[in-house]
Write an enzyme that holds these catalytic residues in place. Structure first.
Site, mmCIF file in Angstrom:
data_model
loop_
_atom_site.group_PDB
_atom_site.id
_atom_site.type_symbol
_atom_site.label_atom_id
_atom_site.label_comp_id
_atom_site.label_asym_id
_atom_site.label_seq_id
_atom_site.Cartn_x
_atom_site.Cartn_y
_atom_site.Cartn_z
ATOM 1 N N HIS A 187 49.787 37.570 41.400
ATOM 2 C CA HIS A 187 48.395 37.463 40.956
ATOM 3 C C HIS A 187 47.833 36.058 41.089
ATOM 4 O O HIS A 187 46.630 35.885 41.221
ATOM 5 C CB HIS A 187 48.222 38.054 39.556
ATOM 6 C CG HIS A 187 48.233 39.548 39.611
ATOM 7 N ND1 HIS A 187 49.380 40.272 39.412
ATOM 8 C CD2 HIS A 187 47.267 40.439 39.935
ATOM 9 C CE1 HIS A 187 49.105 41.554 39.581
ATOM 10 N NE2 HIS A 187 47.837 41.684 39.898
ATOM 11 N N ARG A 294 39.467 43.718 38.086
ATOM 12 C CA ARG A 294 40.699 43.639 37.287
ATOM 13 C C ARG A 294 40.326 43.144 35.896
ATOM 14 O O ARG A 294 40.086 41.945 35.711
ATOM 15 C CB ARG A 294 41.688 42.647 37.913
ATOM 16 C CG ARG A 294 42.355 43.106 39.198
ATOM 17 C CD ARG A 294 43.364 42.064 39.661
ATOM 18 N NE ARG A 294 44.251 42.552 40.679
ATOM 19 C CZ ARG A 294 44.043 42.426 41.997
ATOM 20 N NH1 ARG A 294 42.965 41.828 42.450
ATOM 21 N NH2 ARG A 294 44.934 42.906 42.847
ATOM 22 N N ARG A 330 38.774 48.812 36.624
ATOM 23 C CA ARG A 330 40.114 49.316 36.314
ATOM 24 C C ARG A 330 40.445 49.035 34.856
ATOM 25 O O ARG A 330 40.209 47.926 34.370
ATOM 26 C CB ARG A 330 41.124 48.616 37.224
ATOM 27 C CG ARG A 330 42.550 49.019 36.938
ATOM 28 C CD ARG A 330 43.494 48.426 37.938
ATOM 29 N NE ARG A 330 43.746 47.015 37.694
ATOM 30 C CZ ARG A 330 44.572 46.289 38.451
ATOM 31 N NH1 ARG A 330 45.173 46.823 39.490
ATOM 32 N NH2 ARG A 330 44.770 45.027 38.167
ATOM 33 N N GLU A 429 49.837 53.676 43.333
ATOM 34 C CA GLU A 429 50.628 52.455 43.555
ATOM 35 C C GLU A 429 52.090 52.635 43.161
ATOM 36 O O GLU A 429 52.894 51.723 43.273
ATOM 37 C CB GLU A 429 50.001 51.256 42.837
ATOM 38 C CG GLU A 429 49.676 51.479 41.380
ATOM 39 C CD GLU A 429 48.981 50.280 40.738
ATOM 40 O OE1 GLU A 429 49.019 49.171 41.287
ATOM 41 O OE2 GLU A 429 48.398 50.464 39.658
ATOM 42 N N ASN A 452 49.941 46.558 46.795
ATOM 43 C CA ASN A 452 50.763 45.447 46.282
ATOM 44 C C ASN A 452 51.946 45.995 45.495
ATOM 45 O O ASN A 452 53.078 45.549 45.659
ATOM 46 C CB ASN A 452 49.933 44.541 45.359
ATOM 47 C CG ASN A 452 48.685 44.034 46.033
ATOM 48 O OD1 ASN A 452 48.595 44.077 47.247
ATOM 49 N ND2 ASN A 452 47.724 43.575 45.258
ATOM 50 N N ARG A 463 57.597 41.700 44.185
ATOM 51 C CA ARG A 463 56.510 41.024 44.899
ATOM 52 C C ARG A 463 56.408 39.531 44.564
ATOM 53 O O ARG A 463 55.681 38.789 45.202
ATOM 54 C CB ARG A 463 55.171 41.735 44.630
ATOM 55 C CG ARG A 463 54.702 41.688 43.198
ATOM 56 C CD ARG A 463 53.609 42.722 42.945
ATOM 57 N NE ARG A 463 52.276 42.164 42.940
ATOM 58 C CZ ARG A 463 51.203 42.808 42.504
ATOM 59 N NH1 ARG A 463 51.287 44.042 42.067
ATOM 60 N NH2 ARG A 463 50.024 42.235 42.520
HETATM 61 C C1 PEP Z 1 47.994 46.742 43.708
HETATM 62 O O1 PEP Z 1 49.058 46.927 43.103
HETATM 63 O O2 PEP Z 1 47.874 46.869 44.947
HETATM 64 C C2 PEP Z 1 46.788 46.324 42.982
HETATM 65 C C3 PEP Z 1 45.626 46.229 43.573
HETATM 66 O O3 PEP Z 1 46.933 46.001 41.661
HETATM 67 P P1 PEP Z 1 47.511 44.610 41.159
HETATM 68 O O4 PEP Z 1 47.659 43.706 42.359
HETATM 69 O O5 PEP Z 1 46.556 44.065 40.163
HETATM 70 O O6 PEP Z 1 48.824 45.000 40.572
HETATM 71 MG MG MG Z 2 49.025 47.111 40.948
#
Ligand code: PEP
Ligand code: MG
Length: 573
Positions: A187, A294, A330, A429, A452, A463
Site C-alpha cells: 500500500h 479505499r 469500498r 481477490e 493485488n 505481496r
Molecule cells: C487488490 O487487492 O487488488 C486491491 C485493489 O485491494 P488492496 O490493494 O487495497 O488490497
Molecule cells: Mg485487496
C-alpha cells in the site's frame, strides 16, 4: 547504483533524508557522572519540547487545533513526574545512561496504561512511547527523525514506510521514496503512485549505503537509485526528468477523449483513490469515474474511529465533486499491511490471511453499520456504489447484504434519504471467489477484480516480500485464467466486471484484459491518460484474438514473448 523494485514511475533528484523509526534496542551503559547525565536528559527533553511546540503551531495553522492536540499531549507527557522522575530515579539507582533509563521507564508505564482495559488509556501508551522516543532520538544524536519535521524538499530513505506514514507525506517536500522493504503492490507503493512521487522499494540495506545529505537520483521506472552521481549522469537524468514531465504534459490531451477502442468498444477508465488525494488533482487526468475509493485511509487519519457524520461528509464530498460519474466506495479493508490501532486488533502471524476486511466488518457490526449508514446517506447525493472487499464465499455476501438491508430499514424509518437502487458489488481477490464467480454473480450488480491480493493468494506469494517478488508476476497464466473465469461469469449473468488491482493500469497486459472482455479499468490517476491513449488506438477484435492466444499459453515467459511481438506490430506505448 542500487537496484530495487520500480514501484512508482518518475525521476527524482535530491538530497537523501534517512527516516528511521527508532526500533533498534537502546543500549544500556554504566555512567559515573550521573549529574551530567541528568543534565543531558534535561537538555534533550527541552529540545524535544521545542520540536513539539514548532510542530504543534504548524499543524494547528495548517490543519486545525484538533489535529495539533496530539503534539500538545506529547509536551505534557515530557513533564510527567512518573515518566521523567522515574527515569531520573532509575539513573541514580542503577548508574545507567539516560536513554536506557527513559526507554525502560516509558515501556513500563506504557504496559500499565495498555492493560487498564480502556481504549483511551491504551492509546496513551502509544503516546508515552512516541514522546519518549523523540527524546531518545535526540540523545542518540538523531535530531531530525520525524516525517513531520522535514523542512526542505528531499528524498525519503527508510527501512520501511507504513501506509499511514506514506499517506502523511507532503508531495511538496518529498520528491522521492526509497525503502528496504515492500513490493509493487504494497500500500505504500500504491499511495506513492497516487501522490505521483517516484519510488524504488525493496533495496536491501539501503539505509546503510545511503547517508542523510547524499545526493540521489531515484529512477522510479527502472527501479534504480544512484548515490552521489557524477556530473555527466546528473546532467543526463536532469534532461530525462524534464522530458518525463513534458511527456506527461503532452499526454494530457487524452484527458477528455472518450474511452473507446478504434473499432467502437466502450470501456470505463477510472481512478483508484485513497481519500487523501485532492479530488481536483485527480480530475485533471479525466477519469470516467472512481473505480475504487479505499476508505481505510479515512479511518487511519485519526486516533479514533470516524463517526457516521464524518464519513458522510467525506463520501458526500467525493460523489458531489464527481458530478454524477460513478464512484465505487469500498467498505473498510483494514488488516494485512494496514493497521488500525483504534480497533485493537492483536498481532497475527499471517495478517494478510487473517482477521481483515469483510471478516472484521461482519464481526464488528457496530463499525460496519456506521459505515454503511454513512454510505447510504451519501448515495442520495450522487452516483455512489458500494463494494465489499475480500469476499471468500457466498455467505459473506449474503450476510453483508442483510446488514445493509437492516441499515436501509433504519434510515427509512428515520425518514433519511438514500438511493433505493444503490448498486452493490464485490471484489474478486480471493481465488475461491473467482472459482465460484458464477454463484456470486447472481448476488451482486458488479465485480471488481483485485489482482493485488488475487495474485498473492493464487501464487502463495506475499505481496510485501521482495525476496519472492520474482513470483509476483503479472504475466502468470494461472492468475490470467482466474480473471477470464471471473469476467465470463459476470457476463453470463449480465453483470459488469472491472479491475481495480494494479494490473488494470499495467500497459503490456491491457490489450489482453480488453480482449478478455473487461468492462472497467481502475488505476492510479496518473496512469489514466496513457492507458486511454493506448485503448483508443487498439482494436477490440485484435485484442480478443490476442487474449485467446495468451490464455492457451502455459508460462509467463511465453506470454511475455508473444506480447512483445504484439506490442511492436500494433501499438506504441
Ligand atoms: C487488490 O487487492 O487488488 C486491491 C485493489 O485491494 P488492496 O490493494 O487495497 O488490497
Ligand atoms: Mg485487496
Amino acid at each position: 547504483m542500487l537496484k530495487g523494485i520500480a514501484a512508482s514511475g518518475g525521476i527524482a533528484i535530491g538530497k537523501a533524508f534517512i527516516y528511521q523509526k527508532s526500533e533498534a534496542k537502546v543500549q544500556r551503559r554504566t555512567v559515573q557522572n550521573i549529574a551530567a547525565e541528568q543534565k543531558r536528559l534535561d537538555d534533550a527533553i527541552d529540545a524535544a519540547k521545542r520540536q513539539l511546540k514548532a510542530i504543534y503551531e504548524k499543524v494547528k495553522s495548517e490543519l486545525g487545533e484538533d489535529k495539533a492536540e496530539i503534539f500538545e499531549t506529547h509536551m505534557f507527557i515530557l513533564d510527567d513526574p512518573e515518566l521523567i522522575g522515574g527515569t531520573k530515579e532509575k539513573m541514580q539507582k542503577e548508574n545507567v545512561n539516560a536513554e536506557y533509563a527513559l526507554m525502560s521507564t516509558a515501556e513500563k508505564l506504557a504496559e500499565i496504561f495498555k492493560h487498564m482495559g480502556n481504549q483511551y488509556m491504551a492509546e496513551r501508551a502509544t503516546d508515552i512511547l512516541d514522546a519518549s522516543k523523540r527524546v531518545i532520538n535526540i540523545l542518540e544524536g538523531n535530531s531530525n527523525l520525524s516525517l513531520s519535521d522535514i523542512e526542505n524538499p528531499c528524498i525519503i530513505v527508510a527501512r520501511d514506510l507504513a501506509p499511514s506514514d506514506t499517506a502523511k507525506l507532503d508531495r511538496e517536500k518529498i520528491s522521492g521514496i526509497v525503502t528496504e522493504t515492500g513490493g509493487r503492490t504494497s500500500h505504500s507503493a500504491i499511495i506513492a503512485r497516487s501522490l505521483g512521487i517516484p519510488a524504488v522499494l525493496g533495496i536491501d540495506n539501503a539505509t546503510s549505503y545511503i547517508k542523510s545529505g547524499d545526493l540521489l537520483i531515484v529512477d522510479g521506472y527502472k527501479g534504480t537509485v544512484h548515490i552521489n552521481p557524477d556530473e555527466n549522469l546528473l546532467k543526463t537524468y536532469e534532461a530525462e526528468r524534464k522530458k518525463d514531465i513534458e511527456d506527461k504534459r503532452l499526454l494530457l490531451r487524452y484527458k477528455d477523449v472518450e474511452s473507446i477502442t478504434a473499432d467502437g468498444k466502450k470501456v470505463e477508465i477510472n481512478a483508484n483513490v485513497g481519500g487523501i488525494e485532492d479530488v481536483e488533482e485527480i480530475l485533471k487526468f479525466g477519469p470516467d469515474g472512481i473505480g475504487l475509493y479505499r476508505t481505510e485511509f479515512l479511518y487511519m487519519a485519526k486516533d479514533e474511529l470516524p463517526s457516521e457524520e464524518e464519513q458522510l461528509a467525506a463520501y458526500k464530498s467525493i460523489v458531489e465533486k464527481m458530478k454524477g460519474k460513478p464512484v465505487i466506495i469500498r467498505t473498510l479493508d483494514i488488516g494485512g499491511d494496514k493497521d488500525l490501532p483504534a480497533l485493537g486488533i492483536t498481532k497475527e502471524l499471517n495478517p494478510f490471511m487473517g482477521y481483515r476486511a469483510i471478516r472484521l466488518c461482519l464481526d464488528r457490526k457496530d463499525v460496519f453499520k456506521t459505515q454503511l449508514r454513512a454510505l447510504l446517506r451519501a448515495s442520495a447525493y450522487g452516483n455512489l456504489k458500494i463494494m465489499f472487499p475480500m469476499i471468500a464465499n457466498v455467505q459473506e455476501v449474503i450476510r453483508a447484504k442483510e446488514i445493509l438491508e437492516e441499515c436501509k430499514v433504519e434510515l427509512a424509518r428515520q425518514g433519511i434519504e438514500f438511493n433505493k437502487n444503490l448498486k452493490i458489488g464485490i471484489m474478486i481477490e480471493v481465488p475461491s471467489a473467482a472459482l465460484i464467480s458464477d454463484i456470486l454473480a447472481k448476488e451482486v450488480d458488479f465485480f471488481s477484480i483485485g489482482t493485488n491480493d488475487l495474485m498473492q493468494y493464487t501464487l502463495a506469494v506475499d505481496r510485501m516480500n521482495q525476496k519472492v517478488s520474482y513470483l509476483y508476476d503479472f504475466f502468470d497464466p494461472a492468475v490470467l485464467r482466474l480473471i477470464k473465469m471471473t469476467i465470463d461469469s459476470a457476463h453470463k449473468a449480465n453483470k459488469t466486471v472491472g479491475m481495480c488491482g494494479e494490473m488494470a493500469g499495467f500497459v503490456p497486459l491491457i490489450p489482453v484484459l480488453l480482449g478478455m472482455g473487461l468492462d472497467e479499468f481502475s488505476m492510479s490517476p496518473s496512469s489514466i491518460i496513457s492507458v486511454r491513449k493506448l485503448i483508443t488506438g487498439l482494436k477490440y477484435s485484435d485484442c480478443k484474438l490476442l487474449a485467446d492466444k495468451i490464455l492457451s499459453m502455459g508460462s509467463s515467459d511465453e506470454i511475455k514473448k508473444h506480447l512483445k511481438a504484439f506490442k511492436t506490430s500494433n501499438y506504441k506505448i
